[in-house]
Motif scaffolding. Structure first.
Motif, PDB file in Angstrom:
ATOM      1  N   VAL A  84      78.103  43.296  58.332  1.00  0.00           N
ATOM      2  CA  VAL A  84      79.208  42.465  57.662  1.00  0.00           C
ATOM      3  C   VAL A  84      78.667  41.262  57.004  1.00  0.00           C
ATOM      4  O   VAL A  84      78.157  40.574  57.829  1.00  0.00           O
ATOM      5  CB  VAL A  84      80.525  42.056  58.671  1.00  0.00           C
ATOM      6  CG1 VAL A  84      81.494  41.421  57.838  1.00  0.00           C
ATOM      7  CG2 VAL A  84      80.952  43.434  59.363  1.00  0.00           C
ATOM      8  N   ALA A  93      82.236  37.776  54.551  1.00  0.00           N
ATOM      9  CA  ALA A  93      83.340  38.371  54.963  1.00  0.00           C
ATOM     10  C   ALA A  93      83.641  38.090  56.401  1.00  0.00           C
ATOM     11  O   ALA A  93      83.875  39.020  57.191  1.00  0.00           O
ATOM     12  CB  ALA A  93      83.164  40.117  54.666  1.00  0.00           C
ATOM     13  N   ASP A 122      85.963  37.089  57.867  1.00  0.00           N
ATOM     14  CA  ASP A 122      87.439  37.438  58.151  1.00  0.00           C
ATOM     15  C   ASP A 122      87.612  38.864  58.848  1.00  0.00           C
ATOM     16  O   ASP A 122      88.056  39.124  59.727  1.00  0.00           O
ATOM     17  CB  ASP A 122      88.618  37.343  57.082  1.00  0.00           C
ATOM     18  CG  ASP A 122      88.109  38.033  55.701  1.00  0.00           C
ATOM     19  OD1 ASP A 122      86.910  38.269  55.584  1.00  0.00           O
ATOM     20  OD2 ASP A 122      88.874  38.689  55.348  1.00  0.00           O
ATOM     21  N   LEU A 123      86.773  39.646  58.016  1.00  0.00           N
ATOM     22  CA  LEU A 123      86.671  41.035  58.928  1.00  0.00           C
ATOM     23  C   LEU A 123      85.877  40.976  60.138  1.00  0.00           C
ATOM     24  O   LEU A 123      86.387  41.647  61.068  1.00  0.00           O
ATOM     25  CB  LEU A 123      85.704  41.995  57.903  1.00  0.00           C
ATOM     26  CG  LEU A 123      86.479  42.434  56.740  1.00  0.00           C
ATOM     27  CD1 LEU A 123      85.606  43.107  55.641  1.00  0.00           C
ATOM     28  CD2 LEU A 123      87.727  43.278  56.991  1.00  0.00           C
ATOM     29  N   ARG A 169      88.331  50.076  56.113  1.00  0.00           N
ATOM     30  CA  ARG A 169      87.944  48.610  55.282  1.00  0.00           C
ATOM     31  C   ARG A 169      86.602  48.187  55.554  1.00  0.00           C
ATOM     32  O   ARG A 169      85.945  47.436  54.625  1.00  0.00           O
ATOM     33  CB  ARG A 169      88.993  47.426  55.530  1.00  0.00           C
ATOM     34  CG  ARG A 169      90.241  47.827  54.871  1.00  0.00           C
ATOM     35  CD  ARG A 169      91.358  46.512  55.196  1.00  0.00           C
ATOM     36  NE  ARG A 169      91.373  46.346  56.327  1.00  0.00           N
ATOM     37  CZ  ARG A 169      91.683  45.410  57.310  1.00  0.00           C
ATOM     38  NH1 ARG A 169      91.402  43.977  56.852  1.00  0.00           N
ATOM     39  NH2 ARG A 169      91.973  45.267  58.435  1.00  0.00           N
ATOM     40  N   LEU A 170      86.170  48.822  56.485  1.00  0.00           N
ATOM     41  CA  LEU A 170      84.559  48.406  56.964  1.00  0.00           C
ATOM     42  C   LEU A 170      83.367  49.315  56.105  1.00  0.00           C
ATOM     43  O   LEU A 170      82.278  49.148  56.262  1.00  0.00           O
ATOM     44  CB  LEU A 170      84.474  48.239  58.311  1.00  0.00           C
ATOM     45  CG  LEU A 170      85.021  47.001  59.012  1.00  0.00           C
ATOM     46  CD1 LEU A 170      84.959  47.330  60.527  1.00  0.00           C
ATOM     47  CD2 LEU A 170      84.329  45.627  58.795  1.00  0.00           C
ATOM     48  N   PHE A 216      80.369  48.563  54.065  1.00  0.00           N
ATOM     49  CA  PHE A 216      79.409  47.994  54.857  1.00  0.00           C
ATOM     50  C   PHE A 216      78.645  48.917  55.656  1.00  0.00           C
ATOM     51  O   PHE A 216      77.733  48.483  56.432  1.00  0.00           O
ATOM     52  CB  PHE A 216      80.030  46.727  55.597  1.00  0.00           C
ATOM     53  CG  PHE A 216      80.690  45.791  54.581  1.00  0.00           C
ATOM     54  CD1 PHE A 216      80.187  45.277  53.464  1.00  0.00           C
ATOM     55  CD2 PHE A 216      81.950  45.526  54.906  1.00  0.00           C
ATOM     56  CE1 PHE A 216      80.962  44.352  52.863  1.00  0.00           C
ATOM     57  CE2 PHE A 216      82.652  44.586  54.008  1.00  0.00           C
ATOM     58  CZ  PHE A 216      82.073  44.155  52.963  1.00  0.00           C
TER      59      PHE A 216
END
Length: 102
Positions: A50, A54, A56-57, A90-91, A94
């Motif tokens: 990550v 990012a 926040d993730l 959403r990941l 990455f």
């Protein structure tokens, strides 16, 4: 035990039953294991780097996931974890298959 559940309501069909004692604590370790297994089935394994931008993730992984491994690299934070599927999706951008790819 299953017969007791079925007599409560016709629509009740337990997939797992664990006998515990609130008085002695017997069976609580088994119950915790069953709960953990059930929750892991609702999540997905991820292995990703990550980017620091990012954050926040990463915070969401810490809040909602179960981290197995974490390391800080030049390009971002390497994480191997179980997370809810919505976060795992959403990941996906990455994802790494080998930490040495990072």
């Amino acid at each position: 035990l299953a017969e007791q559940w079925l007599s409560v309501h016709d629509d009740v069909r337990p997939c797992t039953a664990v006998v515990i004692s609130a008085k002695t604590g017997a069976g609580l370790d088994e119950l915790m294991g069953v709960i953990e297994d059930a929750l892991l089935k609702l999540s997905m394994a991820v292995e990703c780097v990550v980017p620091y931008a990012a954050g926040d993730l990463l915070a969401e992984i810490h809040r909602d996931g179960t981290i197995a491994e974490e390391d800080y690299l030049a390009e971002g934070t390497y994480v191997r974890a179980h997370v809810p599927r919505s976060l795992g999706n959403r990941l996906a951008k990455f994802t790494v298959t080998n930490p040495s790819q990072a």
